[in-house]
Design a protein around this motif. Structure first.
Motif, mmCIF file in Angstrom:
data_model
loop_
_atom_site.group_PDB
_atom_site.id
_atom_site.type_symbol
_atom_site.label_atom_id
_atom_site.label_comp_id
_atom_site.label_asym_id
_atom_site.label_seq_id
_atom_site.Cartn_x
_atom_site.Cartn_y
_atom_site.Cartn_z
ATOM 1 N N MET A 1 14.810 -5.925 2.183
ATOM 2 C CA MET A 1 15.573 -4.691 1.996
ATOM 3 C C MET A 1 15.286 -3.656 3.073
ATOM 4 O O MET A 1 15.763 -2.521 2.987
ATOM 5 C CB MET A 1 15.298 -4.107 0.609
ATOM 6 N N GLY A 2 14.513 -4.051 4.083
ATOM 7 C CA GLY A 2 14.332 -3.190 5.245
ATOM 8 C C GLY A 2 13.185 -2.222 5.177
ATOM 9 O O GLY A 2 13.047 -1.365 6.057
ATOM 10 N N TYR A 3 12.334 -2.330 4.152
ATOM 11 C CA TYR A 3 11.222 -1.394 4.006
ATOM 12 C C TYR A 3 9.881 -2.091 4.231
ATOM 13 O O TYR A 3 9.686 -3.239 3.878
ATOM 14 C CB TYR A 3 11.254 -0.722 2.632
ATOM 15 N N SER A 4 8.960 -1.329 4.817
ATOM 16 C CA SER A 4 7.659 -1.848 5.188
ATOM 17 C C SER A 4 6.778 -2.115 3.984
ATOM 18 O O SER A 4 6.974 -1.559 2.906
ATOM 19 C CB SER A 4 6.979 -0.835 6.121
ATOM 20 N N ARG A 5 5.743 -2.901 4.215
ATOM 21 C CA ARG A 5 4.731 -3.168 3.204
ATOM 22 C C ARG A 5 3.824 -1.949 2.980
ATOM 23 O O ARG A 5 3.126 -1.864 1.978
ATOM 24 C CB ARG A 5 3.875 -4.360 3.645
ATOM 25 N N ILE A 6 3.845 -1.006 3.912
ATOM 26 C CA ILE A 6 3.021 0.203 3.809
ATOM 27 C C ILE A 6 3.932 1.383 3.524
ATOM 28 O O ILE A 6 4.771 1.766 4.347
ATOM 29 C CB ILE A 6 2.234 0.477 5.100
ATOM 30 N N GLY A 7 3.793 1.974 2.342
ATOM 31 C CA GLY A 7 4.585 3.136 1.965
ATOM 32 C C GLY A 7 3.770 4.406 2.051
ATOM 33 O O GLY A 7 2.640 4.427 2.544
ATOM 34 N N ARG B 1 12.066 11.640 5.332
ATOM 35 C CA ARG B 1 12.909 10.454 5.231
ATOM 36 C C ARG B 1 13.541 10.112 6.589
ATOM 37 O O ARG B 1 13.610 8.937 6.964
ATOM 38 C CB ARG B 1 13.990 10.690 4.159
ATOM 39 N N LYS B 2 13.964 11.115 7.318
ATOM 40 C CA LYS B 2 14.534 10.863 8.647
ATOM 41 C C LYS B 2 13.471 10.315 9.594
ATOM 42 O O LYS B 2 13.744 9.431 10.409
ATOM 43 C CB LYS B 2 15.130 12.150 9.206
ATOM 44 N N ARG B 3 12.269 10.822 9.466
ATOM 45 C CA ARG B 3 11.171 10.438 10.344
ATOM 46 C C ARG B 3 10.686 9.019 10.043
ATOM 47 O O ARG B 3 10.278 8.284 10.950
ATOM 48 C CB ARG B 3 10.038 11.443 10.143
ATOM 49 N N LEU B 4 10.733 8.644 8.754
ATOM 50 C CA LEU B 4 10.169 7.377 8.297
ATOM 51 C C LEU B 4 11.244 6.555 7.602
ATOM 52 O O LEU B 4 11.223 6.343 6.392
ATOM 53 C CB LEU B 4 8.993 7.644 7.349
ATOM 54 N N GLU B 5 12.197 6.074 8.369
ATOM 55 C CA GLU B 5 13.354 5.397 7.804
ATOM 56 C C GLU B 5 12.993 4.090 7.107
ATOM 57 O O GLU B 5 13.708 3.652 6.203
ATOM 58 C CB GLU B 5 14.387 5.114 8.900
ATOM 59 N N ARG B 6 11.915 3.438 7.514
ATOM 60 C CA ARG B 6 11.547 2.133 6.958
ATOM 61 C C ARG B 6 10.323 2.206 6.050
ATOM 62 O O ARG B 6 9.742 1.169 5.728
ATOM 63 C CB ARG B 6 11.276 1.139 8.101
ATOM 64 N N THR B 7 9.950 3.408 5.629
ATOM 65 C CA THR B 7 8.766 3.598 4.809
ATOM 66 C C THR B 7 9.177 3.913 3.375
ATOM 67 O O THR B 7 9.940 4.857 3.136
ATOM 68 C CB THR B 7 7.897 4.745 5.355
ATOM 69 N N PHE B 8 8.678 3.132 2.444
ATOM 70 C CA PHE B 8 8.962 3.356 1.029
ATOM 71 C C PHE B 8 8.146 4.549 0.545
ATOM 72 O O PHE B 8 6.964 4.688 0.877
ATOM 73 C CB PHE B 8 8.592 2.106 0.221
ATOM 74 N N PHE B 9 8.762 5.426 -0.259
ATOM 75 C CA PHE B 9 8.097 6.625 -0.744
ATOM 76 C C PHE B 9 7.770 6.515 -2.236
ATOM 77 O O PHE B 9 8.614 6.086 -3.028
ATOM 78 C CB PHE B 9 8.981 7.858 -0.562
ATOM 79 N N LEU C 1 0.828 -1.201 0.000
ATOM 80 C CA LEU C 1 0.000 0.000 0.000
ATOM 81 C C LEU C 1 0.863 1.252 0.000
ATOM 82 O O LEU C 1 2.008 1.235 0.451
ATOM 83 C CB LEU C 1 -0.893 0.029 1.254
ATOM 84 N N LEU C 2 0.285 2.337 -0.485
ATOM 85 C CA LEU C 2 0.893 3.659 -0.373
ATOM 86 C C LEU C 2 -0.161 4.608 0.178
ATOM 87 O O LEU C 2 -1.183 4.863 -0.469
ATOM 88 C CB LEU C 2 1.369 4.152 -1.744
ATOM 89 N N THR C 3 0.038 5.102 1.390
ATOM 90 C CA THR C 3 -0.902 6.050 1.965
ATOM 91 C C THR C 3 -0.585 7.454 1.459
ATOM 92 O O THR C 3 0.582 7.810 1.271
ATOM 93 C CB THR C 3 -0.836 6.043 3.499
ATOM 94 N N VAL C 4 -1.616 8.230 1.221
ATOM 95 C CA VAL C 4 -1.434 9.608 0.769
ATOM 96 C C VAL C 4 -1.051 10.459 1.974
ATOM 97 O O VAL C 4 -1.851 10.636 2.903
ATOM 98 C CB VAL C 4 -2.712 10.153 0.115
ATOM 99 N N ALA C 5 0.188 10.983 1.971
ATOM 100 C CA ALA C 5 0.656 11.791 3.089
ATOM 101 C C ALA C 5 0.724 13.277 2.739
ATOM 102 O O ALA C 5 0.307 14.126 3.525
ATOM 103 C CB ALA C 5 2.030 11.301 3.565
ATOM 104 N N ARG C 6 1.290 13.593 1.569
ATOM 105 C CA ARG C 6 1.425 15.004 1.171
ATOM 106 C C ARG C 6 1.229 15.093 -0.339
ATOM 107 O O ARG C 6 1.857 14.372 -1.092
ATOM 108 C CB ARG C 6 2.803 15.543 1.553
#
Length: 296
Positions: A200-206, A221-229, A157-162
């Motif tokens: 590769m260290g990234y979550s299923r939820i981006g 990026r600093k806040r969400l180190e394991r979140t794919f963008f 998934l990719l949540t809409v953040a900004r």
């Protein structure tokens, strides 16, 4: 983990730039529209056929260059059931080419309704995309039912953040405690996905992120180190391609760049060839980003 497959494709192609598919009909080459009208007559069926042909021809030409396609759902939906059928065919064609498929539907609902959205877009009996963009305004109830399906089907998934639209700040920049709403939406993705990491260290939820400010991108990026963008870049209200590297980690992982302007490139080229201008936009974007990133 689906994002692992995407990141392997990015590394193989040395290209983190995706092709966006789904445009208004005025951006579909007229020769394709004319051909579809000759075959099917005037109406939405011909329009859907022309949009599908434009999309599949671009995929065929660029499949060795790009890692992923982003299907902008509203432009397909605008053509009714024929458009949705064409979208399903486009997704199938992309999978056949080995591309990672993101359904950019930005759906938002909770609990059982959220699960139904997931089955429609991610399920094997639905569009069967690899990834779905979601609106998490309703909180974790909008994400957790989808997450269960993602674990079963190996989707993400990719949540809409900004977002980059001019009025985004009316909501997304509102202060909520010690953060703004856009950060809170990103934090939700980070929290729900923290125990579900790929190799590769990234979550299923981006998270989907578009910001014109490099400082905001660095902070996210600093806040969400394991979140794919999924990073929107190069357009109005978005960061420049030169600043896109802030979304990636030191191994060149953690982000995909969306260039929504690419399918429109042929409109200003003045050439009958509508594929080469799109290729040039993708290649130029790739080359710009690669100046600052090494893909390991």
């Amino acid at each position: 983990m689906s994002f692992d497959r995407l990141q392997k494709l990015i590394r193989t192609r040395k290209n983190p730039v995706a092709l966006t598919l789904g445009v208004p009909m005025e951006a579909v080459p007229p020769q394709l529209i004319d051909s579809s009208v000759d075959k099917l007559g005037h109406g939405t069926e011909a329009s859907a056929d022309a949009l599908l042909r434009f999309s599949t021809e671009l995929m065929d030409a660029l499949s060795s260059l790009i890692p992923a396609v982003i299907l902008r759902v509203p432009y397909w939906e605008a053509l009714g059931w024929q458009g949705l059928k064409a979208l399903d065919q486009a997704a199938f064609h992309a999978r056949e080419l080995g591309l990672f498929v993101i359904a950019d539907a930005r759906r938002g609902d909770a609990n059982a309704a959220a699960a139904a959205y997931g089955r429609t877009w991610l399920g094997k009996d639905g569009v069967n995309a690899d990834c779905l963009t979601v609106n998490a305004y309703q909180g974790s109830d909008a994400i957790e039912p989808l997450l269960e399906l993602c674990r079963t089907e190996d989707k993400c998934l990719l949540t809409v953040a900004r977002t980059s639209n001019p009025s985004a700040g009316e909501i997304q920049d509102l202060v909520s405690g010690d953060r703004v709403v856009g950060q809170a939406l990103g934090d939700l993705a980070g929290r729900l996905g923290r125990d579900d990491l790929g190799e590769m260290g990234y979550s299923r939820i981006g998270a989907m992120i578009a910001t014109p400010w490099p400082s905001d991108l660095r902070a996210m990026r600093k806040r969400l180190e394991r979140t794919f963008f999924l990073l929107n870049a190069g357009g109005d209200g978005e960061c420049t391609l030169e600043d896109a590297w802030y979304a990636f980690d030191k191994y060149g992982r953690g982000a995909l760049v969306a260039m929504d302007s690419a399918p429109f490139a042929w409109l200003t080229s003045g050439a009958a060839d509508y594929i080469s201008p799109v290729r040039s936009v993708i290649e130029d974007a790739r080359d710009t980003v690669k100046q600052f990133i090494t893909f390991l």
